[in-house]
Design a protein around this motif. Structure first.
Motif, PDB file in Angstrom:
ATOM      1  N   GLY A 367       0.796  -1.215   0.000  1.00 30.31           N
ATOM      2  CA  GLY A 367       0.000   0.000   0.000  1.00 30.31           C
ATOM      3  C   GLY A 367       0.831   1.268   0.000  1.00 30.31           C
ATOM      4  N   VAL A 368       1.728   1.384   0.968  1.00 25.80           N
ATOM      5  CA  VAL A 368       2.511   2.616   1.124  1.00 25.80           C
ATOM      6  C   VAL A 368       3.583   2.737   0.044  1.00 25.80           C
ATOM      7  CG1 VAL A 368       4.039   3.892   2.683  1.00 25.80           C
ATOM      8  CG2 VAL A 368       2.077   2.639   3.604  1.00 25.80           C
ATOM      9  N   ILE A 420       5.221   2.716  15.129  1.00 24.02           N
ATOM     10  CA  ILE A 420       5.617   4.108  14.864  1.00 24.02           C
ATOM     11  C   ILE A 420       5.356   4.464  13.397  1.00 24.02           C
ATOM     12  CG2 ILE A 420       7.596   5.675  14.680  1.00 24.02           C
ATOM     13  CD1 ILE A 420       8.765   4.213  17.156  1.00 24.02           C
ATOM     14  N   VAL A 421       5.757   3.583  12.496  1.00 26.09           N
ATOM     15  CA  VAL A 421       5.551   3.846  11.065  1.00 26.09           C
ATOM     16  C   VAL A 421       4.067   3.850  10.728  1.00 26.09           C
ATOM     17  CG1 VAL A 421       5.965   3.010   8.715  1.00 26.09           C
ATOM     18  CG2 VAL A 421       7.797   2.895  10.415  1.00 26.09           C
ATOM     19  N   GLU A 422       3.312   2.909  11.262  1.00 24.33           N
ATOM     20  CA  GLU A 422       1.881   2.828  10.966  1.00 24.33           C
ATOM     21  C   GLU A 422       1.145   4.069  11.468  1.00 24.33           C
ATOM     22  OE1 GLU A 422      -1.950   1.296   9.842  1.00 24.33           O
ATOM     23  OE2 GLU A 422       0.105   1.133   9.127  1.00 24.33           O
ATOM     24  N   TRP A 423       1.511   4.540  12.668  1.00 22.43           N
ATOM     25  CA  TRP A 423       0.880   5.759  13.173  1.00 22.43           C
ATOM     26  C   TRP A 423       1.195   6.956  12.278  1.00 22.43           C
ATOM     27  CZ3 TRP A 423       1.888   5.351  19.192  1.00 22.43           C
ATOM     28  CH2 TRP A 423       1.051   4.336  19.704  1.00 22.43           C
ATOM     29  N   LYS A 424       2.402   7.006  11.754  1.00 19.98           N
ATOM     30  CA  LYS A 424       2.779   8.084  10.840  1.00 19.98           C
ATOM     31  C   LYS A 424       1.962   8.001   9.552  1.00 19.98           C
ATOM     32  CE  LYS A 424       6.665  10.006   8.230  1.00 19.98           C
ATOM     33  NZ  LYS A 424       8.093   9.842   7.857  1.00 19.98           N
ATOM     34  N   LYS A 426      -1.019   6.652   9.224  1.00 20.96           N
ATOM     35  CA  LYS A 426      -2.385   7.062   9.563  1.00 20.96           C
ATOM     36  C   LYS A 426      -2.504   8.581   9.638  1.00 20.96           C
ATOM     37  CE  LYS A 426      -3.885   3.140  12.428  1.00 20.96           C
ATOM     38  NZ  LYS A 426      -4.235   2.762  13.824  1.00 20.96           N
ATOM     39  N   LYS A 427      -1.523   9.202  10.266  1.00 21.35           N
ATOM     40  CA  LYS A 427      -1.541  10.657  10.425  1.00 21.35           C
ATOM     41  C   LYS A 427      -1.486  11.349   9.068  1.00 21.35           C
ATOM     42  CE  LYS A 427       0.850  14.390  12.889  1.00 21.35           C
ATOM     43  NZ  LYS A 427       2.003  14.721  13.783  1.00 21.35           N
ATOM     44  N   GLU A 428      -0.636  10.846   8.174  1.00 18.05           N
ATOM     45  CA  GLU A 428      -0.526  11.439   6.844  1.00 18.05           C
ATOM     46  C   GLU A 428      -1.802  11.214   6.038  1.00 18.05           C
ATOM     47  OE1 GLU A 428       2.945   9.594   5.278  1.00 18.05           O
ATOM     48  OE2 GLU A 428       4.345  10.963   6.281  1.00 18.05           O
ATOM     49  N   ALA A 431      -4.382  13.671   7.373  1.00 16.73           N
ATOM     50  CA  ALA A 431      -4.091  15.030   6.911  1.00 16.73           C
ATOM     51  C   ALA A 431      -4.478  15.207   5.441  1.00 16.73           C
ATOM     52  CB  ALA A 431      -2.612  15.335   7.106  1.00 16.73           C
ATOM     53  N   LYS A 432      -4.215  14.164   4.633  1.00 14.50           N
ATOM     54  CA  LYS A 432      -4.573  14.220   3.214  1.00 14.50           C
ATOM     55  C   LYS A 432      -6.080  14.267   3.039  1.00 14.50           C
ATOM     56  CE  LYS A 432      -3.736  11.843  -1.193  1.00 14.50           C
ATOM     57  NZ  LYS A 432      -5.154  11.840  -1.620  1.00 14.50           N
ATOM     58  N   SER A 433      -6.787  13.486   3.867  1.00 20.53           N
ATOM     59  CA  SER A 433      -8.243  13.468   3.791  1.00 20.53           C
ATOM     60  C   SER A 433      -8.833  14.826   4.142  1.00 20.53           C
ATOM     61  CB  SER A 433      -8.796  12.395   4.738  1.00 20.53           C
ATOM     62  OG  SER A 433     -10.206  12.405   4.752  1.00 20.53           O
ATOM     63  N   VAL A 434      -8.285  15.447   5.210  1.00 22.64           N
ATOM     64  CA  VAL A 434      -8.762  16.775   5.618  1.00 22.64           C
ATOM     65  C   VAL A 434      -8.493  17.797   4.519  1.00 22.64           C
ATOM     66  CG1 VAL A 434      -8.388  18.663   7.246  1.00 22.64           C
ATOM     67  CG2 VAL A 434      -8.537  16.309   8.081  1.00 22.64           C
ATOM     68  N   HIS A 435      -7.312  17.721   3.927  1.00 23.71           N
ATOM     69  CA  HIS A 435      -6.938  18.651   2.849  1.00 23.71           C
ATOM     70  C   HIS A 435      -7.841  18.473   1.631  1.00 23.71           C
ATOM     71  CE1 HIS A 435      -4.635  19.882  -0.762  1.00 23.71           C
ATOM     72  NE2 HIS A 435      -4.229  20.891   0.027  1.00 23.71           N
TER      73      HIS A 435
END
Length: 448
Positions: A367-368, A420-424, A426-428, A431-435
């Motif tokens: 996915g990533v 740590i990577v998965e949380w990052k 999710k956060k990105e 943020a993309k969804s909000v944008h």
């Protein structure tokens, strides 16, 4: 319902790997036991010419695989994933057949050959899976492939269980029947690989840029990707999966087979493999069926669950098996009275926990890193195989408790780094969804 060609391709891919690895994973599980039985037969004839070591062989396989993984993306760009997987599958069958002629030099030479094949078969597999997936289906497809792949542990070791049942030692006729049968199954897998459709180059997460790379560009891209922050963190998780892969695929079942306090330790080797496979299949099937839901929850809860399952299994193994059981037959006692049912239950836990880690690694890479999947999967297999080689290397000298201690430390570190990577991620994504939502609303207002 419309025919889903991509899902069909994934199922066919899973079938091919299930057959090839029914042969190889079963052989890997019993390799130490088979080699020791050959040595014992030779000693009766005063023949000491064969002194191969199963752990050394497996260490060579993974060491060669780790080195050549860096060249695998370049190979994929030249011959494509289909031919890469077929070449790799052929080396697996040749390795198994080499046991028909027990020679030390042949064992180690075949280990080098299969190491080269393993590097390209797994990078090709990851690339092929990605080319047949979308962001919405990558978790489902990873789970389906993993469940089908791990059926190999169940099928092959069920056969071995019945062949070894009631035997104190594995005689030559029994060995040859097992080797020829496994070779035949592997050849059937090669036939399915020949029939695999070539993936189309256009899809929601296809990688046209990767296909157009030159071999040198692919190699440079893989090295560059390896040194990114997220990939370095994920590499800690990859290292852990390699260590525990080495432990459950070559060491643990041997420990059970060498523990003389069990009434029928040799037949338990096959039974252990069956329950490792059962855990793998149940985990992969669950995450495949629930793929659309688990992708919403994130991958971290599944990896954390795998961590908990593995820690429990390590503790129970620590209590149940003798400290010197990795090396040869032993009458030594464990901390508790060795219990066969508990040992087999731990096999299931090892398999289930492994499926938690690996299905989510496949998901995050597919996915990533969908635009660079060949390099991402090459890095994964490089790091994992380095760790597996190290595991088989220290297994020749390090006792069981020491191995369990190393696994525990790496389990903690690997789980934390993945989270740590998965949380990052999710956060990105948030943020993309909000944008995107803000841009959409802005466009609507502008229209009025």
């Amino acid at each position: 319902m419309a025919f889903d060609r991509r899902l069909f391709n994934v199922v066919l891919l899973g079938l091919a790997f299930m057959l090839v690895f029914t042969a190889f994973q079963t052989m890997g599980n019993i390799q130490k036991t088979i080699i020791e039985s050959i040595k014992n037969d030779n000693l009766k004839k005063n023949d000491t010419s064969f002194d191969g070591d199963g752990y050394v062989s497996l260490s060579i396989i993974y060491a060669v695989m780790s080195i050549l993984n860096w060249a695998a993306p370049s190979v994929i760009t030249v011959i494509g994933p289909n031919f890469a997987m077929l070449f790799g599958g052929i080396t697996y069958v040749l390795f198994i057949m080499s046991f028909l002629i027990p020679r030390t030099w042949l064992l180690y030479f075949a280990s080098v050959v299969i190491g080269a094949g393993a590097a390209v078969i797994w990078t090709g597999q990851g690339n092929y899976l990605t080319l047949n997936s979308t962001q919405a289906t990558v978790s489902r497809n990873s789970g389906i492939f993993w469940a089908m792949l791990q059926l190999s542990m169940f099928i092959g070791n069920l056969f071995v269980y019945f062949k070894f049942k009631g035997l104190d030692s594995i005689d030559e006729d029994t060995r040859n029947v097992v080797i020829w049968t496994l070779s035949g199954i592997g050849i059937a897998g090669l036939v399915v690989m020949v029939l695999l459709p070539r993936p189309k180059k256009t899809s929601q997460i296809d990688i046209p840029e990767e296909v157009q790379q030159t071999p040198i560009e692919a190699l440079k891209g893989a090295v560059k990707l390896f040194f990114t922050n997220d990939m370095l963190l994920l590499s800690i998780t990859f290292l852990y999966t390699g260590l525990e892969l080495g432990f459950f695929s070559g060491v643990y079942s041997s420990c059970i087979g060498f523990t003389k306090n069990f009434s029928n330790p040799k037949e338990l080797v096959g039974l252990s493999g069956i329950f490792i496979g059962l855990g793998e299949v149940l985990g992969g099937a669950a995450f495949g069926i629930l793929g659309s839901k688990t992708i919403k929850w994130g991958r971290d809860p599944i990896v954390i669950a795998g961590f908990i399952v593995h820690v429990i299994s390590f503790f129970l193994i620590f209590l149940n098996l003798p400290n010197n059981s990795p090396f040869n037959d032993t009458n030594d006692g464990a901390i508790i009275t060795s219990n066969a049912e508990l040992a087999i239950f731990c096999s299931f836990l090892l398999g289930f926990g492994d499926s938690c880690f690996n299905t989510q690694i496949y998901s995050i890479l597919g996915g990533v890193y969908s635009n660079n999947s060949a390099s991402a999967f090459a890095i994964f297999k490089f790091t994992q195989s380095v760790a597996a080689a190290i595991c088989f290397g220290y297994s020749t000298a390090l006792n069981l408790y020491g191995q369990l201690g190393i696994l525990l430390v790496l389990a903690i570190c690997g789980t934390a780094s993945f989270v740590i990577v998965e949380w990052k991620v999710k956060k990105e994504a948030l943020a993309k969804s909000v944008h995107d939502n803000a841009s959409s609303e802005g466009s609507e207002k502008a229209a009025f």
